[in-house]
Design an enzyme around this catalytic site. Sequence first.
Site, PDB file in Angstrom:
ATOM      1  N   TYR A 245      -1.145  -0.498  11.264  1.00  0.00           N
ATOM      2  CA  TYR A 245      -1.356  -1.053   9.937  1.00  0.00           C
ATOM      3  C   TYR A 245      -0.368  -0.978   9.024  1.00  0.00           C
ATOM      4  O   TYR A 245       0.092  -1.878   8.315  1.00  0.00           O
ATOM      5  CB  TYR A 245      -2.887  -0.858   9.447  1.00  0.00           C
ATOM      6  CG  TYR A 245      -2.995  -1.093   8.157  1.00  0.00           C
ATOM      7  CD1 TYR A 245      -3.048  -2.310   7.335  1.00  0.00           C
ATOM      8  CD2 TYR A 245      -2.897   0.041   6.941  1.00  0.00           C
ATOM      9  CE1 TYR A 245      -3.250  -2.526   5.913  1.00  0.00           C
ATOM     10  CE2 TYR A 245      -3.069  -0.167   5.759  1.00  0.00           C
ATOM     11  CZ  TYR A 245      -3.181  -1.595   5.124  1.00  0.00           C
ATOM     12  OH  TYR A 245      -3.395  -2.077   3.816  1.00  0.00           O
TER      13      TYR A 245
ATOM     14  N   THR B  55       0.718  -1.120  -0.100  1.00  0.00           N
ATOM     15  CA  THR B  55      -0.186   0.273  -0.163  1.00  0.00           C
ATOM     16  C   THR B  55       0.898   1.216  -0.001  1.00  0.00           C
ATOM     17  O   THR B  55       1.887   1.195   0.318  1.00  0.00           O
ATOM     18  CB  THR B  55      -0.881  -0.011   1.253  1.00  0.00           C
ATOM     19  OG1 THR B  55      -1.499   1.170   1.273  1.00  0.00           O
ATOM     20  CG2 THR B  55      -0.063  -0.021   2.678  1.00  0.00           C
ATOM     21  N   ASP B  56       0.208   2.405  -0.617  1.00  0.00           N
ATOM     22  CA  ASP B  56       0.963   3.676  -0.358  1.00  0.00           C
ATOM     23  C   ASP B  56       1.277   4.154   1.067  1.00  0.00           C
ATOM     24  O   ASP B  56       2.084   5.015   1.222  1.00  0.00           O
ATOM     25  CB  ASP B  56       0.298   4.522  -1.155  1.00  0.00           C
ATOM     26  CG  ASP B  56      -1.331   4.799  -0.854  1.00  0.00           C
ATOM     27  OD1 ASP B  56      -1.637   4.387   0.172  1.00  0.00           O
ATOM     28  OD2 ASP B  56      -1.863   5.705  -1.435  1.00  0.00           O
ATOM     29  N   GLU B  57       0.592   3.577   2.056  1.00  0.00           N
ATOM     30  CA  GLU B  57       0.683   3.917   3.212  1.00  0.00           C
ATOM     31  C   GLU B  57       1.894   3.629   3.770  1.00  0.00           C
ATOM     32  O   GLU B  57       2.400   4.424   4.919  1.00  0.00           O
ATOM     33  CB  GLU B  57      -0.497   3.396   4.306  1.00  0.00           C
ATOM     34  CG  GLU B  57      -1.821   4.067   3.776  1.00  0.00           C
ATOM     35  CD  GLU B  57      -2.935   3.429   4.823  1.00  0.00           C
ATOM     36  OE1 GLU B  57      -2.236   3.055   5.851  1.00  0.00           O
ATOM     37  OE2 GLU B  57      -4.016   3.342   4.483  1.00  0.00           O
TER      38      GLU B  57
ATOM     39  N   LYS C 111       2.446  -3.168   7.108  1.00  0.00           N
ATOM     40  CA  LYS C 111       2.711  -3.531   5.865  1.00  0.00           C
ATOM     41  C   LYS C 111       4.096  -3.269   5.218  1.00  0.00           C
ATOM     42  O   LYS C 111       4.497  -3.810   4.563  1.00  0.00           O
ATOM     43  CB  LYS C 111       1.715  -2.626   5.008  1.00  0.00           C
ATOM     44  CG  LYS C 111       0.252  -3.041   4.921  1.00  0.00           C
ATOM     45  CD  LYS C 111       0.023  -4.423   4.563  1.00  0.00           C
ATOM     46  CE  LYS C 111       0.002  -4.345   3.098  1.00  0.00           C
ATOM     47  NZ  LYS C 111      -0.503  -5.967   2.283  1.00  0.00           N
TER      48      LYS C 111
END
Length: 335
Positions: free
Chosen positions: A148, A121-123, A152
């Site tokens: 979260y 994910t971009d997060e 990741k």
Amino acid sequence: MRILVTGGAGFIGSNFVHRTLSTRPDTQVVVLDAMTYAANPENLAGLDPQRCRLVEGDVCDVELVDELMAEADLVVHFAAESHNDNSLHNPLAFTRSNVEGTVVLINAATRHDVRFHHISTDEVFGDLALDDPARFTPDTPYNPSSPYSASKAASDHFVRAFVRSHGLRATISNCSNNYGPRQHPEKFIPRQILNLLAGEEPRVYGTGENVRDWIHVDDHNDAVWTIIEKGEIGQTYLIGADGEHDNLAVVAELNRVFGREPGAFLHVTDRPGHDRRYAIDASSTLALGWEPRHRDFRAGLRETVEWYRGNPGWWERAREATESAYRRREVQLPK
Ligand code: NAD
Ligand code: TDX
């Protein structure tokens, strides 16, 4: 080609399975999914049992993963605990599924020399200021904000380490916020659609100025296939569709679809550590020849509303459980 799809009974994974089986006649899919609260058995209903088999199991189950890996040509790893809000209350579920689960899978993929694509994910890059012209690129330093995102990020690091140390044949993609059919009612867009379908007010965290870079789930999955087929082993690819909108604009558009005043919604308790803005520079994936097809976000939102309107049996139970948990936690803020 025999494909092991982890998390294939969830939102993006199930859309990947449907799209793969309908566009690639030479594929057979095994879905490995723990069928957590986020999965829905209906997501895989109606698929040809000769070409798609669901194995209910955990990606942390070393023996099961080894057995399935021995029969796979490719793994596409979607399985994860995926909701930021939950990670604030139950972080260990995230280290287990997202970090330990990924390591179990890449260990087995290394042993059996199976091509591995890791969905991230971009997060992992943290957030950008609202007035920062920058966007995330594959060289942006990792700086996750939530448990979260941290889980990741950790899983990405393990994949990279296995490529370097063990010669794992892996690629990684970091995608922006997805929308489309079969997304769990806990997530922003489905939650507001279901509030509106129930005649209730949309609920916006904090000021609502936070920006997300929206992409249709089919565009994400097409990009994943492009990376699998044309990507370079060991590389990271960013997926996004120039879809930046703040949360206020998304709610305003949904209100319009329902014939309501754009500004009619409730401000509720903000998410702790709420990331301000995500924005993707997708050059790395565009360079492989992929491009997004769903360029009209408003049209995509309207289609998504129609999908939820037409499938109440899919979401009713999940919405009830999710919404009652949200309402216990949320306080309405003054406008
Ligand atoms: P989701 O929560 O809808 O689906 C996740 C699936 O994984 C569920 O079916 C769940 O049962 C399964 N799962 C969870 N833990 C498991 C375990 N230990 N063993 C086996 N299965 C398990 O999530 P999603 O939105 O479809 O996200 C899929 C992937 O895409 C995740 O890795 C997520 O980080 C990533 N991603 C999501 C978005 C987004 O906008 N939703 C954006 C970028 C990346
Ligand atoms: O009721 C809400 N009101 C609200 O204002 C909810 C549920 C969310 N929000 C806000 C928070 C975010 O600014 O909407 C935005 C989107 O929230 P989520 O749908 O929870 O997504 P986000 O936190 O951005 O993370 C998503 O994108 C990256 C996915 O859930 C992740 O799995 C993915 O990695």
